[in-house]
Design a protein around this motif. Structure first.
Motif, mmCIF file in Angstrom:
data_model
loop_
_atom_site.group_PDB
_atom_site.id
_atom_site.type_symbol
_atom_site.label_atom_id
_atom_site.label_comp_id
_atom_site.label_asym_id
_atom_site.label_seq_id
_atom_site.Cartn_x
_atom_site.Cartn_y
_atom_site.Cartn_z
ATOM 1 N N VAL A 235 -3.869 17.718 -58.297
ATOM 2 C CA VAL A 235 -3.345 16.852 -57.229
ATOM 3 C C VAL A 235 -4.496 16.333 -56.369
ATOM 4 O O VAL A 235 -4.569 15.134 -56.061
ATOM 5 C CB VAL A 235 -2.323 17.618 -56.363
ATOM 6 C CG1 VAL A 235 -1.813 16.725 -55.232
ATOM 7 C CG2 VAL A 235 -1.157 18.109 -57.216
ATOM 8 N N ILE A 236 -5.400 17.232 -55.982
ATOM 9 C CA ILE A 236 -6.534 16.818 -55.151
ATOM 10 C C ILE A 236 -7.372 15.763 -55.856
ATOM 11 O O ILE A 236 -7.694 14.715 -55.286
ATOM 12 C CB ILE A 236 -7.391 18.043 -54.771
ATOM 13 C CG1 ILE A 236 -6.612 18.975 -53.835
ATOM 14 C CG2 ILE A 236 -8.695 17.598 -54.106
ATOM 15 C CD1 ILE A 236 -7.289 20.312 -53.601
ATOM 16 N N ASN A 237 -7.734 16.015 -57.110
ATOM 17 C CA ASN A 237 -8.590 15.061 -57.819
ATOM 18 C C ASN A 237 -7.867 13.760 -58.137
ATOM 19 O O ASN A 237 -8.499 12.709 -58.190
ATOM 20 C CB ASN A 237 -9.151 15.697 -59.090
ATOM 21 C CG ASN A 237 -10.441 16.464 -58.835
ATOM 22 O OD1 ASN A 237 -11.053 16.331 -57.772
ATOM 23 N ND2 ASN A 237 -10.850 17.268 -59.793
ATOM 24 N N ARG A 238 -6.557 13.822 -58.356
ATOM 25 C CA ARG A 238 -5.819 12.579 -58.584
ATOM 26 C C ARG A 238 -5.866 11.681 -57.348
ATOM 27 O O ARG A 238 -6.131 10.479 -57.438
ATOM 28 C CB ARG A 238 -4.367 12.888 -58.938
ATOM 29 C CG ARG A 238 -3.586 11.649 -59.377
ATOM 30 C CD ARG A 238 -2.108 11.926 -59.543
ATOM 31 N NE ARG A 238 -1.419 11.972 -58.265
ATOM 32 C CZ ARG A 238 -0.697 12.989 -57.823
ATOM 33 N NH1 ARG A 238 -0.587 14.102 -58.542
ATOM 34 N NH2 ARG A 238 -0.102 12.935 -56.651
ATOM 35 N N LEU A 239 -5.642 12.267 -56.184
ATOM 36 C CA LEU A 239 -5.669 11.480 -54.951
ATOM 37 C C LEU A 239 -7.089 11.120 -54.535
ATOM 38 O O LEU A 239 -7.308 10.126 -53.843
ATOM 39 C CB LEU A 239 -4.968 12.254 -53.833
ATOM 40 C CG LEU A 239 -3.467 12.501 -54.058
ATOM 41 C CD1 LEU A 239 -2.900 13.382 -52.968
ATOM 42 C CD2 LEU A 239 -2.708 11.170 -54.092
ATOM 43 N N ALA A 240 -8.061 11.945 -54.976
ATOM 44 C CA ALA A 240 -9.462 11.674 -54.631
ATOM 45 C C ALA A 240 -10.081 10.595 -55.500
ATOM 46 O O ALA A 240 -11.163 10.092 -55.185
ATOM 47 C CB ALA A 240 -10.282 12.951 -54.739
ATOM 48 N N ALA A 241 -9.419 10.219 -56.579
ATOM 49 C CA ALA A 241 -10.003 9.271 -57.530
ATOM 50 C C ALA A 241 -10.331 7.932 -56.892
ATOM 51 O O ALA A 241 -11.222 7.219 -57.360
ATOM 52 C CB ALA A 241 -9.066 9.078 -58.715
ATOM 53 N N HIS A 242 -9.615 7.581 -55.829
ATOM 54 C CA HIS A 242 -9.874 6.306 -55.151
ATOM 55 C C HIS A 242 -10.390 6.520 -53.728
ATOM 56 O O HIS A 242 -10.422 5.580 -52.931
ATOM 57 C CB HIS A 242 -8.597 5.464 -55.126
ATOM 58 C CG HIS A 242 -8.029 5.199 -56.487
ATOM 59 N ND1 HIS A 242 -8.639 4.342 -57.387
ATOM 60 C CD2 HIS A 242 -6.938 5.702 -57.106
ATOM 61 C CE1 HIS A 242 -7.928 4.315 -58.505
ATOM 62 N NE2 HIS A 242 -6.902 5.123 -58.368
ATOM 63 N N ALA A 243 -10.781 7.754 -53.417
ATOM 64 C CA ALA A 243 -11.243 8.082 -52.067
ATOM 65 C C ALA A 243 -12.762 8.069 -51.996
ATOM 66 O O ALA A 243 -13.458 8.296 -52.982
ATOM 67 C CB ALA A 243 -10.709 9.448 -51.644
ATOM 68 N N ARG A 244 -13.264 7.843 -50.808
ATOM 69 C CA ARG A 244 -14.707 7.900 -50.569
ATOM 70 C C ARG A 244 -15.216 9.342 -50.613
ATOM 71 O O ARG A 244 -16.330 9.607 -51.051
ATOM 72 C CB ARG A 244 -14.998 7.311 -49.179
ATOM 73 C CG ARG A 244 -16.463 7.305 -48.798
ATOM 74 C CD ARG A 244 -16.627 7.033 -47.315
ATOM 75 N NE ARG A 244 -16.166 5.712 -46.949
ATOM 76 C CZ ARG A 244 -16.954 4.626 -46.869
ATOM 77 N NH1 ARG A 244 -18.247 4.753 -47.139
ATOM 78 N NH2 ARG A 244 -16.472 3.469 -46.506
ATOM 79 N N LEU A 245 -14.363 10.283 -50.172
ATOM 80 C CA LEU A 245 -14.800 11.666 -50.028
ATOM 81 C C LEU A 245 -13.614 12.603 -50.183
ATOM 82 O O LEU A 245 -12.502 12.289 -49.750
ATOM 83 C CB LEU A 245 -15.425 11.866 -48.642
ATOM 84 C CG LEU A 245 -16.056 13.224 -48.342
ATOM 85 C CD1 LEU A 245 -17.347 13.410 -49.141
ATOM 86 C CD2 LEU A 245 -16.349 13.367 -46.839
ATOM 87 N N ALA A 246 -13.854 13.756 -50.805
ATOM 88 C CA ALA A 246 -12.879 14.842 -50.841
ATOM 89 C C ALA A 246 -13.493 16.061 -50.172
ATOM 90 O O ALA A 246 -14.708 16.271 -50.243
ATOM 91 C CB ALA A 246 -12.480 15.173 -52.276
ATOM 92 N N VAL A 247 -12.660 16.863 -49.529
ATOM 93 C CA VAL A 247 -13.131 18.068 -48.846
ATOM 94 C C VAL A 247 -12.229 19.228 -49.259
ATOM 95 O O VAL A 247 -11.003 19.109 -49.255
ATOM 96 C CB VAL A 247 -13.107 17.906 -47.314
ATOM 97 C CG1 VAL A 247 -13.671 19.156 -46.633
ATOM 98 C CG2 VAL A 247 -13.898 16.672 -46.885
ATOM 99 N N ILE A 248 -12.850 20.347 -49.627
ATOM 100 C CA ILE A 248 -12.105 21.537 -50.012
ATOM 101 C C ILE A 248 -12.744 22.754 -49.348
ATOM 102 O O ILE A 248 -13.898 22.722 -48.933
ATOM 103 C CB ILE A 248 -12.089 21.736 -51.547
ATOM 104 C CG1 ILE A 248 -13.516 21.698 -52.117
ATOM 105 C CG2 ILE A 248 -11.213 20.681 -52.212
ATOM 106 C CD1 ILE A 248 -13.585 21.917 -53.619
ATOM 107 N N GLY A 249 -11.984 23.834 -49.252
ATOM 108 C CA GLY A 249 -12.497 25.060 -48.661
ATOM 109 C C GLY A 249 -12.952 26.032 -49.726
ATOM 110 O O GLY A 249 -12.440 26.047 -50.843
#
Length: 280
Positions: A235-249
């Motif tokens: 889910v994170i990577n699917r939504l991050a595919a068009h994002a400038r940045l992803a953040v995880i803990g």
């Protein structure tokens, strides 16, 4: 105090992208860079010192060349050659830094299998947040996505992501996921309203996690996404595919932290969708 960003540097294309990303960040925040390249140590085999000497010479040239490129952007920069294991030396270099930036040779889901453990081990053991930059053209991406599970470390991840979204002037997407417990043997269905209650509980937890953002970052548009899944990383990577940045803990702790991340964080880093920051 001026933000110090450490960049692990090699001659790989992904490393150059990581440096470009770090320069952009430092230029926008008035930060400074420390470029660190690691050369192995001798193990006592005849003739190897000539190889190491040549590696040192080439590494010095690479650092000098990239430092000139950084200075051309008006960003202060220092360089350093470390000796030994790249994983160990970069973990040590992260002490006292605001951010450690490393590159990845991952080029997207069509480029082959997930990548190896070095970036994961560095991210798990580092003493500051780590940005992992894939060898992917960012194009016209926008927005920041962050995963939340209600833990203390995910609160830190949300705070970091919100700050970045505010800096970019772009929306923040906060992701919450849930999964029902497996049905015991012989049980054919979940109790009435169980699924609805799981969804509602996740919604409530996510609302609490983002409650203070409107006051701290009034100009940031916050979007909440809640999905049922057994693979939060997808889910994170699917939504991050068009994002400038992803953040995880990262949930890595103690002496074995250099080897382990939480499973979701590790899976996200194995198949990077965008530049991803691991916060602890």
């Amino acid at each position: 105090m001026t933000e110090r960003i450490v960049v692990g540097l090699t001659d790989a294309p992904g490393s150059r992208r990581a440096l470009d990303w770090a320069v952009d960040r430092a230029a926008s925040r008035g930060g400074r860079l420390e470029l660190v390249a690691v050369v192995g140590t001798a193990i006592g085999i005849a003739g190897e010192m000539a190889v190491i000497d040549e590696a040192l010479r080439r590494t010095e040239g690479l650092l000098a060349q990239e430092a000139d490129r950084v200075r051309a952007r008006g960003v202060p920069v220092e360089t350093r050659i470390a000796r030994g294991s790249p994983v160990e030396r970069l973990i040590e270099s992260s002490a006292g830094a605001a951010l450690l930036v490393i590159g990845s040779d991952y080029r997207g889901p069509t480029s082959g299998p997930a990548r190896g453990p070095h970036g994961i081990r560095i991210s798990a053991g580092a003493r500051c947040p780590v940005a992992v930059v894939p060898d992917v053209d960012p194009g016209e991406r926008s927005g920041v996505v962050v995963g939340s599970d209600g833990s203390e470390v995910s609160e830190l991840a949300i705070a970091f992501a919100a700050s970045e979204a505010d800096r970019f002037g772009e929306p923040l997407t906060v992701i919450g996921t849930w999964s029902p417990v497996p049905l015991p043997f012989g049980m054919r269905a979940y109790p009435d309203h169980y699924m609805e209650n799981m969804q509602k509980l996740t919604e409530e937890e996510l609302a609490i996690s983002v409650a203070g953002l409107a006051q701290t970052y009034p100009d940031v548009e916050v979007r909440r996404v809640i999905e049922r899944t057994t693979r939060p990383d997808l889910v994170i990577n699917r939504l991050a595919a068009h994002a400038r940045l992803a953040v995880i803990g990262s949930h890595g702790r103690g002496r074995i932290a250099r080897f382990l991340l939480g499973s979701t964080s590790q899976q996200v880093l194995s198949r990077l969708a965008t530049t991803t920051v691991v916060v602890r």
